[in-house]
Design a protein around this motif. Structure first.
Motif, short mmCIF file in Angstrom:
data_model
loop_
_atom_site.label_atom_id
_atom_site.label_comp_id
_atom_site.label_asym_id
_atom_site.label_seq_id
_atom_site.Cartn_x
_atom_site.Cartn_y
_atom_site.Cartn_z
N LEU A 6 -17.19 -21.41 -17.62
CA LEU A 6 -16.27 -21.43 -16.48
C LEU A 6 -16.13 -20.04 -15.87
O LEU A 6 -15.91 -19.90 -14.67
CB LEU A 6 -14.91 -21.96 -16.92
CG LEU A 6 -14.85 -23.46 -17.22
CD1 LEU A 6 -13.48 -23.87 -17.74
CD2 LEU A 6 -15.20 -24.29 -15.98
N SER A 10 -16.67 -19.04 -12.03
CA SER A 10 -15.67 -18.24 -11.33
C SER A 10 -16.30 -17.03 -10.65
O SER A 10 -15.90 -16.65 -9.54
CB SER A 10 -14.59 -17.79 -12.32
OG SER A 10 -13.61 -17.01 -11.70
N ARG A 67 -7.80 -28.11 -14.65
CA ARG A 67 -9.21 -28.41 -14.39
C ARG A 67 -9.42 -29.21 -13.11
O ARG A 67 -10.47 -29.08 -12.48
CB ARG A 67 -9.81 -29.15 -15.59
CG ARG A 67 -9.95 -28.29 -16.84
CD ARG A 67 -10.59 -29.07 -17.96
NE ARG A 67 -9.82 -30.27 -18.28
CZ ARG A 67 -10.35 -31.44 -18.60
NH1 ARG A 67 -11.68 -31.58 -18.65
NH2 ARG A 67 -9.59 -32.47 -18.88
N ILE A 70 -9.74 -26.66 -10.46
CA ILE A 70 -11.01 -25.94 -10.61
C ILE A 70 -12.15 -26.76 -10.01
O ILE A 70 -12.98 -26.25 -9.25
CB ILE A 70 -11.28 -25.63 -12.10
CG1 ILE A 70 -10.23 -24.66 -12.65
CG2 ILE A 70 -12.68 -25.03 -12.26
CD1 ILE A 70 -10.33 -24.44 -14.15
N GLN A 110 -9.99 -21.20 -7.11
CA GLN A 110 -10.61 -21.52 -8.39
C GLN A 110 -10.22 -20.49 -9.45
O GLN A 110 -9.92 -20.84 -10.60
CB GLN A 110 -12.15 -21.55 -8.26
CG GLN A 110 -12.84 -21.86 -9.58
CD GLN A 110 -14.34 -21.63 -9.54
OE1 GLN A 110 -15.09 -22.26 -10.28
NE2 GLN A 110 -14.81 -20.71 -8.72
N TYR A 114 -8.52 -21.15 -13.04
CA TYR A 114 -9.29 -20.76 -14.24
C TYR A 114 -8.56 -19.70 -15.05
O TYR A 114 -8.49 -19.78 -16.28
CB TYR A 114 -10.67 -20.27 -13.82
CG TYR A 114 -11.42 -19.60 -14.95
CD1 TYR A 114 -11.71 -20.28 -16.13
CD2 TYR A 114 -11.82 -18.27 -14.86
CE1 TYR A 114 -12.39 -19.67 -17.17
CE2 TYR A 114 -12.50 -17.65 -15.88
CZ TYR A 114 -12.78 -18.35 -17.04
OH TYR A 114 -13.44 -17.73 -18.08
N HIS A 117 -5.81 -21.40 -16.80
CA HIS A 117 -6.36 -22.24 -17.87
C HIS A 117 -6.72 -21.40 -19.09
O HIS A 117 -6.39 -21.75 -20.23
CB HIS A 117 -7.60 -22.95 -17.32
CG HIS A 117 -8.29 -23.87 -18.28
ND1 HIS A 117 -7.66 -24.96 -18.85
CD2 HIS A 117 -9.55 -23.86 -18.79
CE1 HIS A 117 -8.51 -25.58 -19.65
NE2 HIS A 117 -9.65 -24.93 -19.64
N ARG A 118 -7.38 -20.26 -18.84
CA ARG A 118 -7.76 -19.39 -19.95
C ARG A 118 -6.53 -18.77 -20.62
O ARG A 118 -6.45 -18.67 -21.85
CB ARG A 118 -8.68 -18.28 -19.43
CG ARG A 118 -9.31 -17.43 -20.52
CD ARG A 118 -10.13 -16.29 -19.95
NE ARG A 118 -9.31 -15.29 -19.29
CZ ARG A 118 -9.21 -15.14 -17.97
NH1 ARG A 118 -9.89 -15.93 -17.16
NH2 ARG A 118 -8.43 -14.22 -17.46
N THR A 176 -16.80 -28.17 -15.79
CA THR A 176 -15.36 -28.34 -15.65
C THR A 176 -14.90 -29.69 -16.18
O THR A 176 -13.91 -29.80 -16.91
CB THR A 176 -14.96 -28.20 -14.17
OG1 THR A 176 -15.37 -26.92 -13.69
CG2 THR A 176 -13.46 -28.35 -13.99
#
Length: 401
Positions: A6, A10, A67, A70, A110, A114, A117-118, A176
């Motif tokens: 991902l 990115s 997600r 994303i 995005q 991301y 999410h991380r 994704t």
């Protein structure tokens, strides 16, 4: 594994709205002033915190809170890239600029999803290596969309380059869709909470230090961004490297050095305290800028190019890993999209807005003095790191909020 893949998705669009587009406009014979203004296409990376609360508040009805966003932005990036392939700077510069703005918006959005999410997925003990894998994927993508794109452009033309990169973005949607979702995610309860509370939370937690943190976000990578703002145009017009030479050196030395730097950064922040890592690596990033002065006088010397590009990518990878670990530590996971977007937006200020300043400054002082000035521009950020050393230590040890 998914963090790295991902990260690749990115990083892929960034060069295509930045250095690759700069190279396209340079080889098309556009003026230095026009090229400087084209760097403003990336303003979405600076202002992305303005719409980040929507991503905290409104999960899409598929693939979870992060997600789904994303995936939709990857689709939009792919469409923008393929659309750009049907135009050329000589006759449709404005149209290309508009599509570049759309690409940057989708890419920045995005990044919001991301990064959140991380941040949600990684525990404190996982931040170093998780960030290293993200940096590795991100840098690999930037070299594909930057270095490999230059080589391909010399042989098949820019149109096919942008079509190929668009296809890669669409393929990233598979990654994704099959990636894990962070557990126990709860969206904020209202728009007011989504917009106001992330900022209130940040200023409440850090008090008087909050403005210092925000200033550090702008200043720490400033010298790096300043030197790189017109680096592609510089390498094409001053030492007069070809697109293939630039791409080949970046693809070999740049890719290897960047990946080693990112992985070494993960090792450094697990073995060294964050404050000395930020300080030492910040100094190294500034000194690397002086290597470009060598290229002012070297002509198209591939050894000189490989040395400078390798060192720049290695130390930038090291410094970026330590910096991202700090940004992650400062975020409250409840508002991770908005807070990470705010901090990373400030970090993008130099990359986006220094292009026109650099285009004005170079004719006034010359390229050698320009690169010396970019190295000196690291001093305010380094002094701020020293001033915040105790706060950096506390942030490093803090558990997720």
């Amino acid at each position: 594994m998914s963090i790295g893949l991902l990260g690749f998705a990115s990083g892929l669009p960034l060069a295509l709205s930045g250095s690759a587009l700069q190279a396209w406009f340079t080889t098309a014979g556009m003026s230095l002033r026009d090229i400087g203004w084209i760097t403003l296409i990336g303003q979405a990376y600076v202002f992305k915190f303005l719409w980040a609360p929507l991503l905290d508040r409104l999960p899409l009805p598929f693939l979870g809170r992060r997600r789904g966003w994303i995936l939709v932005m990857q689709l939009l990036c792919g469409a923008a890239l393929i659309s750009m392939s049907f135009y050329a700077p000589q006759g449709a510069a404005s149209t290309l600029a508009f599509l570049g703005v759309l690409l940057a918006f989708a890419s920045a959005t995005q990044d919001i999803a991301y990064d959140a999410h991380r941040t949600d997925l990684l525990r404190p003990e996982e931040r170093g290596w998780g960030t290293a894998f993200m940096q590795g994927g991100y840098r690999a993508a930037m070299l594909v969309s930057g270095a490999l794109a230059l080589i391909l452009a010399d042989h098949v033309g820019w149109a096919w380059v942008y079509r190929l990169m668009g296809a890669l973005m669409l393929a990233a949607m598979v990654v994704t869709a099959t990636s894990p979702e962070a557990p126990d995610e709860q969206p904020t309860r209202s728009f007011a909470e989504a917009v106001v509370q992330p900022f209130m939370d940040f200023f409440d937690r850090y008090g008087k230090l909050a403005l210092g943190w925000l200033a550090l976000m702008v200043l720490y990578k400033l010298c790096d961004a300043f030197a790189l703002s017109l680096s592609t145009t510089f390498l094409l017009r001053v030492p007069q490297f070809t697109l293939t030479q630039l791409g080949a050196i970046n693809k070999t030395f740049g890719l290897l050095a960047g990946l080693l730097g990112a992985l070494a950064g993960g090792w450094v922040v697990t073995r060294m305290r964050l404050f000395p890592a930020l300080l030492v690596l910040g100094v190294a990033q500034a000194l690397v800028n002086l290597g470009y002065i060598w290229l002012v006088h070297s002509g198209p010397n591939l050894y000189a190019l490989a040395t400078v590009v390798g060192m720049e990518n290695f130390f930038s990878g090291l410094g970026s890993t330590a910096f991202v670990v700090l940004v992650t530590a400062l975020c409250n996971v409840r508002f991770s999209a908005t807070q990470y977007a705010l901090l990373s937006s400030l970090a993008a200020v130099g990359r986006v807005f220094l292009g026109p300043l650099a285009a004005w400054l170079v004719p006034q002082v010359g390229w050698s003095n320009f690169f010396a000035i970019t190295a000196l521009s690291a001093l305010p950020g380094l002094l701020l790191v020293i001033g915040l050393r105790h706060a950096i230590h506390r942030a490093e040890l803090a558990r997720p909020h």
